[in-house]
Structures are given as structure tokens and as C-alpha cells.
Design a protein around this motif. Sequence first.
Motif, PDB file in Angstrom:
ATOM      1  N   ARG A 167      22.502 -22.628  -2.067  1.00  0.00           N
ATOM      2  CA  ARG A 167      21.154 -22.997  -1.617  1.00  0.00           C
ATOM      3  C   ARG A 167      21.161 -24.393  -0.983  1.00  0.00           C
ATOM      4  O   ARG A 167      21.863 -25.292  -1.437  1.00  0.00           O
ATOM      5  CB  ARG A 167      20.172 -22.966  -2.782  1.00  0.00           C
ATOM      6  CG  ARG A 167      19.923 -21.567  -3.326  1.00  0.00           C
ATOM      7  CD  ARG A 167      18.912 -21.596  -4.449  1.00  0.00           C
ATOM      8  NE  ARG A 167      18.736 -20.261  -5.020  1.00  0.00           N
ATOM      9  CZ  ARG A 167      17.861 -19.371  -4.576  1.00  0.00           C
ATOM     10  NH1 ARG A 167      17.075 -19.692  -3.555  1.00  0.00           N
ATOM     11  NH2 ARG A 167      17.770 -18.182  -5.138  1.00  0.00           N
ATOM     12  N   GLN A 168      20.341 -24.556   0.020  1.00  0.00           N
ATOM     13  CA  GLN A 168      20.206 -25.837   0.702  1.00  0.00           C
ATOM     14  C   GLN A 168      19.008 -26.598   0.135  1.00  0.00           C
ATOM     15  O   GLN A 168      18.002 -26.000  -0.248  1.00  0.00           O
ATOM     16  CB  GLN A 168      20.012 -25.625   2.209  1.00  0.00           C
ATOM     17  CG  GLN A 168      21.133 -24.871   2.899  1.00  0.00           C
ATOM     18  CD  GLN A 168      22.420 -25.669   2.951  1.00  0.00           C
ATOM     19  OE1 GLN A 168      22.415 -26.856   3.268  1.00  0.00           O
ATOM     20  NE2 GLN A 168      23.522 -25.008   2.619  1.00  0.00           N
ATOM     21  N   PHE A 169      19.111 -27.922   0.059  1.00  0.00           N
ATOM     22  CA  PHE A 169      17.961 -28.750  -0.303  1.00  0.00           C
ATOM     23  C   PHE A 169      18.049 -30.071   0.454  1.00  0.00           C
ATOM     24  O   PHE A 169      19.122 -30.494   0.908  1.00  0.00           O
ATOM     25  CB  PHE A 169      17.880 -28.987  -1.815  1.00  0.00           C
ATOM     26  CG  PHE A 169      19.076 -29.679  -2.418  1.00  0.00           C
ATOM     27  CD1 PHE A 169      19.205 -31.060  -2.370  1.00  0.00           C
ATOM     28  CD2 PHE A 169      20.061 -28.941  -3.056  1.00  0.00           C
ATOM     29  CE1 PHE A 169      20.295 -31.695  -2.934  1.00  0.00           C
ATOM     30  CE2 PHE A 169      21.161 -29.566  -3.621  1.00  0.00           C
ATOM     31  CZ  PHE A 169      21.281 -30.948  -3.558  1.00  0.00           C
ATOM     32  N   THR A 170      16.904 -30.704   0.587  1.00  0.00           N
ATOM     33  CA  THR A 170      16.821 -32.004   1.245  1.00  0.00           C
ATOM     34  C   THR A 170      16.964 -33.108   0.208  1.00  0.00           C
ATOM     35  O   THR A 170      16.362 -33.042  -0.866  1.00  0.00           O
ATOM     36  CB  THR A 170      15.470 -32.164   1.960  1.00  0.00           C
ATOM     37  OG1 THR A 170      15.342 -31.118   2.923  1.00  0.00           O
ATOM     38  CG2 THR A 170      15.374 -33.510   2.661  1.00  0.00           C
ATOM     39  N   TYR A 171      17.766 -34.118   0.524  1.00  0.00           N
ATOM     40  CA  TYR A 171      17.967 -35.254  -0.375  1.00  0.00           C
ATOM     41  C   TYR A 171      17.224 -36.463   0.183  1.00  0.00           C
ATOM     42  O   TYR A 171      17.380 -36.818   1.361  1.00  0.00           O
ATOM     43  CB  TYR A 171      19.452 -35.563  -0.501  1.00  0.00           C
ATOM     44  CG  TYR A 171      19.773 -36.847  -1.237  1.00  0.00           C
ATOM     45  CD1 TYR A 171      19.820 -36.879  -2.624  1.00  0.00           C
ATOM     46  CD2 TYR A 171      20.018 -38.025  -0.537  1.00  0.00           C
ATOM     47  CE1 TYR A 171      20.120 -38.048  -3.299  1.00  0.00           C
ATOM     48  CE2 TYR A 171      20.324 -39.196  -1.202  1.00  0.00           C
ATOM     49  CZ  TYR A 171      20.367 -39.206  -2.582  1.00  0.00           C
ATOM     50  OH  TYR A 171      20.660 -40.372  -3.246  1.00  0.00           O
ATOM     51  N   LEU A 231      21.746 -27.250 -13.871  1.00  0.00           N
ATOM     52  CA  LEU A 231      20.848 -26.115 -13.647  1.00  0.00           C
ATOM     53  C   LEU A 231      20.751 -25.740 -12.175  1.00  0.00           C
ATOM     54  O   LEU A 231      20.514 -24.572 -11.850  1.00  0.00           O
ATOM     55  CB  LEU A 231      19.469 -26.429 -14.228  1.00  0.00           C
ATOM     56  CG  LEU A 231      19.446 -26.544 -15.758  1.00  0.00           C
ATOM     57  CD1 LEU A 231      18.041 -26.866 -16.252  1.00  0.00           C
ATOM     58  CD2 LEU A 231      19.959 -25.268 -16.419  1.00  0.00           C
ATOM     59  N   VAL A 232      20.962 -26.689 -11.279  1.00  0.00           N
ATOM     60  CA  VAL A 232      21.028 -26.359  -9.845  1.00  0.00           C
ATOM     61  C   VAL A 232      22.298 -25.551  -9.565  1.00  0.00           C
ATOM     62  O   VAL A 232      22.269 -24.552  -8.836  1.00  0.00           O
ATOM     63  CB  VAL A 232      20.985 -27.638  -8.988  1.00  0.00           C
ATOM     64  CG1 VAL A 232      21.352 -27.330  -7.538  1.00  0.00           C
ATOM     65  CG2 VAL A 232      19.600 -28.267  -9.039  1.00  0.00           C
ATOM     66  N   PRO A 292      15.266 -26.549  -6.449  1.00  0.00           N
ATOM     67  CA  PRO A 292      14.431 -27.480  -5.677  1.00  0.00           C
ATOM     68  C   PRO A 292      14.728 -27.399  -4.185  1.00  0.00           C
ATOM     69  O   PRO A 292      15.877 -27.210  -3.775  1.00  0.00           O
ATOM     70  CB  PRO A 292      14.826 -28.844  -6.237  1.00  0.00           C
ATOM     71  CG  PRO A 292      16.235 -28.657  -6.719  1.00  0.00           C
ATOM     72  CD  PRO A 292      16.275 -27.253  -7.263  1.00  0.00           C
ATOM     73  N   GLU A 293      13.681 -27.530  -3.393  1.00  0.00           N
ATOM     74  CA  GLU A 293      13.882 -27.621  -1.949  1.00  0.00           C
ATOM     75  C   GLU A 293      14.103 -29.068  -1.527  1.00  0.00           C
ATOM     76  O   GLU A 293      14.630 -29.321  -0.443  1.00  0.00           O
ATOM     77  CB  GLU A 293      12.660 -27.039  -1.223  1.00  0.00           C
ATOM     78  CG  GLU A 293      12.509 -25.538  -1.440  1.00  0.00           C
ATOM     79  CD  GLU A 293      11.300 -24.960  -0.730  1.00  0.00           C
ATOM     80  OE1 GLU A 293      10.643 -25.709   0.046  1.00  0.00           O
ATOM     81  OE2 GLU A 293      11.001 -23.774  -0.950  1.00  0.00           O
ATOM     82  N   ARG A 294      13.709 -30.003  -2.390  1.00  0.00           N
ATOM     83  CA  ARG A 294      13.975 -31.420  -2.144  1.00  0.00           C
ATOM     84  C   ARG A 294      14.346 -32.087  -3.458  1.00  0.00           C
ATOM     85  O   ARG A 294      13.739 -31.823  -4.492  1.00  0.00           O
ATOM     86  CB  ARG A 294      12.769 -32.113  -1.523  1.00  0.00           C
ATOM     87  CG  ARG A 294      12.926 -33.633  -1.408  1.00  0.00           C
ATOM     88  CD  ARG A 294      11.838 -34.249  -0.565  1.00  0.00           C
ATOM     89  NE  ARG A 294      12.028 -33.915   0.844  1.00  0.00           N
ATOM     90  CZ  ARG A 294      11.191 -34.310   1.811  1.00  0.00           C
ATOM     91  NH1 ARG A 294      10.112 -35.013   1.524  1.00  0.00           N
ATOM     92  NH2 ARG A 294      11.436 -33.973   3.063  1.00  0.00           N
ATOM     93  N   VAL A 295      15.347 -32.948  -3.405  1.00  0.00           N
ATOM     94  CA  VAL A 295      15.738 -33.779  -4.542  1.00  0.00           C
ATOM     95  C   VAL A 295      15.435 -35.222  -4.185  1.00  0.00           C
ATOM     96  O   VAL A 295      15.892 -35.730  -3.151  1.00  0.00           O
ATOM     97  CB  VAL A 295      17.236 -33.592  -4.868  1.00  0.00           C
ATOM     98  CG1 VAL A 295      17.677 -34.610  -5.911  1.00  0.00           C
ATOM     99  CG2 VAL A 295      17.499 -32.176  -5.359  1.00  0.00           C
TER     100      VAL A 295
END
Length: 333
Positions: free
Chosen positions: A2-6, A36-37, A44-47
Motif C-alpha cells: 500500500r502507498q501512503f503520503t509521508y 500494524l502497517v 493510513p493514507e498519510r503518516v
Amino acid sequence: MRQFTYTRADSQANAVSAHAGQPASYLAGGTTLIDLVKLDIMQPERVVDVNRLPLAEIEALDDQRLKIGATVRNTALAYDERVQNDYAVLSEALLQGASRQLRNRATTGGNVMQRVRCGYFRDGVSDCNKREPGSGCAAIGGHNREVFAVLGTSESCIAVHPSDMCVAMAAIGATVQVSGPDGDREIDFLDFHKMPGDTPHIEHDLKDSELITHVTLDAPIEGAGSTYIKLRDRSSYQFALASCAAIVSLDGDKVANARIALGGVGTKPWRCSEAERALVGQPATRESFKTAAGIAMQGATPYKHNAFKIPLARKAIVRALSDATARAQGDTA
């Protein structure tokens, strides 16, 4: 994968703003979040990284309370001289709570937000109302020994709250300060964590995008002794089967004030208020402590594999109260 924004926040306002309006998680030590990720349990979509915020200080307040920043590491908190002198039960709980490597990374705010260690929650496929509301609870009819509760359970969830630090804070008394889109507010520590009821996916009292900024401990009880007892399958890094944080002050040979909180047996850090009230004014004896332990465990619900936790918790309470009393009397042996 999965991709997320940092996003790396440079102020509390920016952190809250970056978190708002989307599935997001705050990142400090990451000792729970990253696990958990990786397991695809949290998505989450953003961290939002909060490590650069000025929240890593421990401050003594004029009213004798102690204000702890959310990014204070567990190691720093455990070895802080003020904590060791005035809140020894907290230092002991932290030092029994994890390996040294984890304590060096884990933070105060993250520990308060620590999620359950139930294998059915973490495997991603079993029925779990905490992970997927309405799906059921595989633990109730499955293996439910180590990290499963006998206090505060419901037909929807029996997972135990895993934190040692939070048990000590529940005994001490504390306030959680949070910042969010609607401003700042305070939450009594005993109200912060939620029992599962029929909504086990609602684990705490935080509103959307609120960030824990500090935990402020109540002023220490003058002349009190304290201890943290943790009973587990092995003495190395392991979650509690039953634990007890106890604080006792005396008036002669009688109990003037008592604080009792339990871990390993409750769905949240479990404060034993009725047992505390029953102790006040009673002789500081093993018999009084046994009576209090019985009161503390009234209403406990055993499951197939964890019924032993009820007598084990009683023994932990008696031992913790005995040790705390000895310390209040000046016996540090």
C-alpha cells in the motif's frame, strides 16, 4: 504494498491540519504503528511525523504535578530523577514494559495509544469486531489465554490492553492533553481508554485528528510507598498475565490512602476504586489486602483458557499492597 503520503510536521497546528480529512496516523516511535502497517491492519493514507515538535520535555509544575511531553521516550521517562523519586511505580512499570531497544524508541503518547496484541486482531483474516465491526470475536471461542481479559469484556471483544505504563498512570492519576481542529482540551486519564461494549473499534476518547501533546501526572501522595508487580510466563520481554500498580500511604498502622490499578486482566488500564475505598481506615495487614483483592475482582468473567487470571490477579494485588506498605514504612529491602 500500500502507498501512503509521508509528512513531517513542524508545528502542532501543521500536524493536526495534515492529519485532518483523510485516513491518517501520527508517527512518533512507530513501535506499534509500523508493525500494524506491515501487517496491513492499519492502512493510513498519510503518516504525519511529529518527532520534530517540541514535545520531548518533562516539566515540573508549580502545583507539584509533572507534565510529560508526548514524544518523551520511555527510557528517558523511566530514568528521570523526578519520576524515580516521586513516581517510582511508573519507573518500575516502564522498565518492565519492553526490551531496552523498544524503550529507546517508544514514546509516552504512543504508549497511551498502544493497540491490543490479540492474535485474531493482528492476523487480518479472523473474525474481529475491533478490526471489522460486526464480524464477530474469534477469541471468545478460540484460544484466549495470554492477552485476553476477564474485566471489562463484552460479547464483542475480550482483548486486554497491553500497556504497563498506562497501568501505573491509572494508579497515579493523570490528565491527557490533546490538540485538534477545534482547539485544545484535557481528558481524565481514566476516561481516555474505552471499554469495548458493542463498539470495540472505538478504543479511546480522541476526536478526529486530535493529537496527544502531553500527559500530566497528579501530584504525588506525601509519604506513600509504591510498587509495580508484573506476573508473566517468563521474566524476559513478555506481556503481563496479571500486573498491579499499588500506592499506599499510612496513618499509623492503618491505610490512609490507597491506589490500585491492574494490567493483563482488563480491556483498559483497570483502576480498582471500590477496593481502594474499602481499604481506607483499615489495618495495613495481609487480611485487609486479601479483602480488597476480592473486591477488585468482583464481576470478573473467565473464559476457557484464562480463568486462572482471577486468582493470579488477587495474588498480585496482595503482594503489591504488601510491598507498597513496606516501602511506606521505610523498609526498602
